[in-house]
Design a protein around this motif. Structure first.
Motif, PDB file in Angstrom:
ATOM      1  N   ARG A  85       0.831  -1.223   0.000  1.00  0.00           N
ATOM      2  CA  ARG A  85       0.000   0.000   0.000  1.00  0.00           C
ATOM      3  C   ARG A  85       0.860   1.266   0.000  1.00  0.00           C
ATOM      4  O   ARG A  85       0.495   2.284  -0.570  1.00  0.00           O
ATOM      5  CB  ARG A  85      -0.934   0.003   1.204  1.00  0.00           C
ATOM      6  CG  ARG A  85      -2.027  -1.059   1.141  1.00  0.00           C
ATOM      7  CD  ARG A  85      -3.076  -0.836   2.221  1.00  0.00           C
ATOM      8  NE  ARG A  85      -2.522  -0.913   3.562  1.00  0.00           N
ATOM      9  CZ  ARG A  85      -2.362  -2.036   4.259  1.00  0.00           C
ATOM     10  NH1 ARG A  85      -2.725  -3.197   3.733  1.00  0.00           N
ATOM     11  NH2 ARG A  85      -1.843  -2.025   5.472  1.00  0.00           N
TER      12      ARG A  85
ATOM     13  N   GLU B 289       0.077   2.129  -6.101  1.00  0.00           N
ATOM     14  CA  GLU B 289      -1.320   2.565  -6.132  1.00  0.00           C
ATOM     15  C   GLU B 289      -2.203   1.374  -6.515  1.00  0.00           C
ATOM     16  O   GLU B 289      -1.729   0.449  -7.187  1.00  0.00           O
ATOM     17  CB  GLU B 289      -1.504   3.659  -7.206  1.00  0.00           C
ATOM     18  CG  GLU B 289      -0.723   4.932  -6.958  1.00  0.00           C
ATOM     19  CD  GLU B 289      -1.168   5.662  -5.704  1.00  0.00           C
ATOM     20  OE1 GLU B 289      -2.377   5.590  -5.377  1.00  0.00           O
ATOM     21  OE2 GLU B 289      -0.319   6.287  -5.046  1.00  0.00           O
ATOM     22  N   PRO B 290      -3.486   1.416  -6.143  1.00  0.00           N
ATOM     23  CA  PRO B 290      -4.389   0.343  -6.561  1.00  0.00           C
ATOM     24  C   PRO B 290      -4.329   0.146  -8.083  1.00  0.00           C
ATOM     25  O   PRO B 290      -4.215   1.115  -8.835  1.00  0.00           O
ATOM     26  CB  PRO B 290      -5.773   0.842  -6.126  1.00  0.00           C
ATOM     27  CG  PRO B 290      -5.481   1.760  -4.978  1.00  0.00           C
ATOM     28  CD  PRO B 290      -4.157   2.412  -5.285  1.00  0.00           C
ATOM     29  N   GLY B 291      -4.373  -1.119  -8.493  1.00  0.00           N
ATOM     30  CA  GLY B 291      -4.343  -1.426  -9.930  1.00  0.00           C
ATOM     31  C   GLY B 291      -2.934  -1.641 -10.469  1.00  0.00           C
ATOM     32  O   GLY B 291      -2.770  -2.210 -11.553  1.00  0.00           O
TER      33      GLY B 291
ATOM     34  N   SER C   8       0.911  -3.164 -10.872  1.00  0.00           N
ATOM     35  CA  SER C   8       1.486  -4.505 -10.755  1.00  0.00           C
ATOM     36  C   SER C   8       2.670  -4.489  -9.797  1.00  0.00           C
ATOM     37  O   SER C   8       3.421  -3.512  -9.735  1.00  0.00           O
ATOM     38  CB  SER C   8       1.959  -4.998 -12.114  1.00  0.00           C
ATOM     39  OG  SER C   8       0.852  -5.143 -12.977  1.00  0.00           O
TER      40      SER C   8
ATOM     41  N   GLU D  96      -1.136 -13.096  -2.082  1.00  0.00           N
ATOM     42  CA  GLU D  96      -2.337 -12.662  -1.353  1.00  0.00           C
ATOM     43  C   GLU D  96      -2.261 -11.181  -0.971  1.00  0.00           C
ATOM     44  O   GLU D  96      -3.233 -10.444  -1.142  1.00  0.00           O
ATOM     45  CB  GLU D  96      -2.528 -13.520  -0.103  1.00  0.00           C
ATOM     46  CG  GLU D  96      -2.927 -14.954  -0.440  1.00  0.00           C
ATOM     47  CD  GLU D  96      -2.783 -15.931   0.719  1.00  0.00           C
ATOM     48  OE1 GLU D  96      -3.065 -17.111   0.516  1.00  0.00           O
ATOM     49  OE2 GLU D  96      -2.375 -15.519   1.829  1.00  0.00           O
TER      50      GLU D  96
ATOM     51  N   GLU E 161      -2.840  -9.091  -4.166  1.00  0.00           N
ATOM     52  CA  GLU E 161      -4.210  -9.125  -4.697  1.00  0.00           C
ATOM     53  C   GLU E 161      -5.230  -8.591  -3.682  1.00  0.00           C
ATOM     54  O   GLU E 161      -6.166  -7.891  -4.049  1.00  0.00           O
ATOM     55  CB  GLU E 161      -4.549 -10.546  -5.146  1.00  0.00           C
ATOM     56  CG  GLU E 161      -3.694 -10.934  -6.357  1.00  0.00           C
ATOM     57  CD  GLU E 161      -3.966 -12.334  -6.896  1.00  0.00           C
ATOM     58  OE1 GLU E 161      -3.493 -12.620  -8.012  1.00  0.00           O
ATOM     59  OE2 GLU E 161      -4.631 -13.133  -6.205  1.00  0.00           O
ATOM     60  N   ASP E 162      -5.040  -8.919  -2.418  1.00  0.00           N
ATOM     61  CA  ASP E 162      -5.999  -8.454  -1.406  1.00  0.00           C
ATOM     62  C   ASP E 162      -5.985  -6.931  -1.270  1.00  0.00           C
ATOM     63  O   ASP E 162      -6.922  -6.344  -0.713  1.00  0.00           O
ATOM     64  CB  ASP E 162      -5.691  -9.092  -0.038  1.00  0.00           C
ATOM     65  CG  ASP E 162      -6.015 -10.584  -0.031  1.00  0.00           C
ATOM     66  OD1 ASP E 162      -6.666 -11.059  -0.976  1.00  0.00           O
ATOM     67  OD2 ASP E 162      -5.602 -11.281   0.929  1.00  0.00           O
ATOM     68  N   ASN E 163      -4.911  -6.316  -1.718  1.00  0.00           N
ATOM     69  CA  ASN E 163      -4.848  -4.849  -1.670  1.00  0.00           C
ATOM     70  C   ASN E 163      -5.138  -4.213  -3.033  1.00  0.00           C
ATOM     71  O   ASN E 163      -4.789  -3.049  -3.269  1.00  0.00           O
ATOM     72  CB  ASN E 163      -3.477  -4.408  -1.143  1.00  0.00           C
ATOM     73  CG  ASN E 163      -3.396  -4.585   0.367  1.00  0.00           C
ATOM     74  OD1 ASN E 163      -4.096  -3.900   1.113  1.00  0.00           O
ATOM     75  ND2 ASN E 163      -2.591  -5.525   0.830  1.00  0.00           N
ATOM     76  N   GLY E 164      -5.754  -5.000  -3.901  1.00  0.00           N
ATOM     77  CA  GLY E 164      -6.203  -4.437  -5.174  1.00  0.00           C
ATOM     78  C   GLY E 164      -5.078  -4.154  -6.150  1.00  0.00           C
ATOM     79  O   GLY E 164      -5.220  -3.342  -7.063  1.00  0.00           O
ATOM     80  N   ARG E 165      -3.936  -4.820  -5.958  1.00  0.00           N
ATOM     81  CA  ARG E 165      -2.840  -4.699  -6.922  1.00  0.00           C
ATOM     82  C   ARG E 165      -2.796  -5.993  -7.736  1.00  0.00           C
ATOM     83  O   ARG E 165      -3.524  -6.938  -7.449  1.00  0.00           O
ATOM     84  CB  ARG E 165      -1.493  -4.482  -6.206  1.00  0.00           C
ATOM     85  CG  ARG E 165      -1.181  -3.024  -5.849  1.00  0.00           C
ATOM     86  CD  ARG E 165      -2.084  -2.459  -4.797  1.00  0.00           C
ATOM     87  NE  ARG E 165      -1.596  -1.188  -4.270  1.00  0.00           N
ATOM     88  CZ  ARG E 165      -2.262  -0.439  -3.417  1.00  0.00           C
ATOM     89  NH1 ARG E 165      -3.480  -0.796  -3.003  1.00  0.00           N
ATOM     90  NH2 ARG E 165      -1.751   0.699  -2.963  1.00  0.00           N
ATOM     91  N   VAL E 166      -1.877  -6.037  -8.697  1.00  0.00           N
ATOM     92  CA  VAL E 166      -1.838  -7.164  -9.632  1.00  0.00           C
ATOM     93  C   VAL E 166      -0.478  -7.851  -9.531  1.00  0.00           C
ATOM     94  O   VAL E 166       0.558  -7.175  -9.465  1.00  0.00           O
ATOM     95  CB  VAL E 166      -2.057  -6.637 -11.080  1.00  0.00           C
ATOM     96  CG1 VAL E 166      -1.998  -7.761 -12.099  1.00  0.00           C
ATOM     97  CG2 VAL E 166      -3.397  -5.888 -11.170  1.00  0.00           C
TER      98      VAL E 166
END
Ligand code: PLP
Length: 393
Positions: A108, A112-114, A116, A129, A132-137
């Motif tokens: 985080r 930023e979200p999204g 990689s 995990e 992905e759980d934090n909205g990253r790739v």
């Protein structure tokens, strides 16, 4: 007084201790009588000095909010200096309730979200995990398995950085599950590529105290000046001294800006003061746990020798990836011809032995299994007999 000799052959009943490894088999869909060698904790009691320090603190009976003081940082710094040549200033340290917590905060803090985030599969599955759980790739530069050994592919590593616009790389050093201890050259290469592309490196070094003879763990921040200023070093006494349930880890960030960003995310998660017994145990372990750790690590290495001899004799269809570090061992079972699903079924339901299936570490781990060697010899012997039974046609 002479040095205490720990009886590591002693099998201690861990049932009914709320142990993740022993008390949750049925709830996790496994047979009740399965022998667990999956999750990375040890079946050994902690060093006497740790148990005594906790008992003494317990006798006080007040468990108010706590924070580390000078003696805590001194114990940490002294262990890191002596064992890893790593200088640790108190102001560089953030205590977190675990390394995975810290990895999530780092994701985080530095992306930023999204976006990689780069990892090297097969790798400890919570890396995926927390991304992905934090909205990253997840972007993976898979390790290459060649000649029975895992390697980094620097060209692919750099290509992935460029292709996915990577700003954060999570390194596992030493590497769980493949057991590599990265050489200085390999780490320098990674650092050079990351420097070229402005990539921050979070290095998970939780297994740093389990290094086989002939190898050397190099903290990523020691690789060169750039690495020192652009890395986050995740350490903990939890693997080294078997203290995972006390939830204490020390995240070392020499750079002020990276530290501020990280601490902001730790605070945003609502975490402030450290666990009382986590602090007590960490300090006692780093101050007094060296003899215990030496004995335990020697014992685990003898477990490995035992396993290797058994596999050569009784399980020729199985390939061992020679370990350089960690008390986990990565096994290649692809020559058995069984699929990942068949392997799991045979191991868990026929053999009644619970390992970690390689596929959970990334698709490239399919056909492999990870076994935990930190158990009394008789447990390892029993596990091997069960594995043999499981694989029989
Ligand atoms: C590479 C690695 N990082 C982190 C952890 C867990 O750390 P913590 O319990 O401090 O979250 C483990 C445990 O197996 C691990 O292997």
């Amino acid at each position: 007084m002479g040095k205490k000799i720990y009886d590591l052959d002693n099998v201690i009943d861990r049932n009914d201790t709320d142990s993740l490894k022993f008390d949750f088999a049925v709830r996790r869909g496994r047979p009740a009588d399965i022998l667990p060698l999956w999750v990375a904790d040890m079946d050994f009691v902690a060093p006497d000095e740790v148990i005594e320090a906790i008992a003494e603190r317990n006798s006080h009976g007040i468990y108010g909010y706590t924070d580390p003081r000078e003696d805590y940082y001194a114990a940490l710094a002294s262990w890191m200096r002596k064992h890893h040549g790593l200088e640790v200033k108190p102001e560089w340290v953030t205590v977190t309730p675990g390394v995975v917590f810290a990895l999530a905060a780092a994701v985080r803090a530095y992306t930023e979200p999204g976006e990689s985030v780069l990892i090297q599969q097969p790798v400890y599955y919570p890396f995926t995990e927390v991304i992905e759980d934090n909205g990253r790739v997840v972007a993976s530069s898979d390790l290459l398995y060649e000649g029975g050994r895992y390697h980094i592919d620097p060209d692919d590593f750099e290509k992935k950085i460029v292709r996915h616009g990577i700003r954060l790389f999570i390194l596992c050093s030493p590497h769980n599950p493949v057991g590599r201890v990265w050489t200085r050259r390999e780490l320098e290469k990674l650092a050079d590529i990351c420097e070229r592309h402005g990539v921050t490196v979070v290095s998970d070094e939780i297994h740093e105290d389990f290094i086989y003879p002939g190898h050397e763990h190099i903290p990523f921040s020691n690789v060169n000046d750039w690495a020192g200023e652009h890395s986050v070093i995740c350490t903990a006494p939890s693997k080294t001294f078997n203290l995972a349930g006390l939830q204490n880890s020390n995240i070392i960030i020499p750079d002020r800006r990276l530290r501020q960003l990280f601490r902001k995310q730790v605070a945003a998660a609502g975490y402030s003061q450290a666990n009382t017994l986590g602090l007590v145990s960490c300090r006692a372990a780093y101050e007094h746990g060296e003899d215990w750790h030496e004995q335990v690590w020697r014992y685990i290495r003898a477990n490995y020798d035992h396993l290797r001899d058994y596999v050569q004799r009784e399980l020729p269809q199985l390939d061992i990836i020679e370990p350089e570090g960690t008390y986990l061992l990565w096994l290649d079972l692809r020559r058995t011809g069984y699929s990942a699903r068949e392997l799991r079924d045979r191991l868990e339901n026929t053999g009644k032995v619970w390992l970690d299936g390689g596929e959970i570490f990334g698709a490239c781990g399919e056909g492999f299994q990870r076994i935990n060697l930190a158990a009394p010899r008789s447990v390892i012997e029993e596990a091997l007999v069960r594995i043999k039974r499981a694989l029989e046609k």
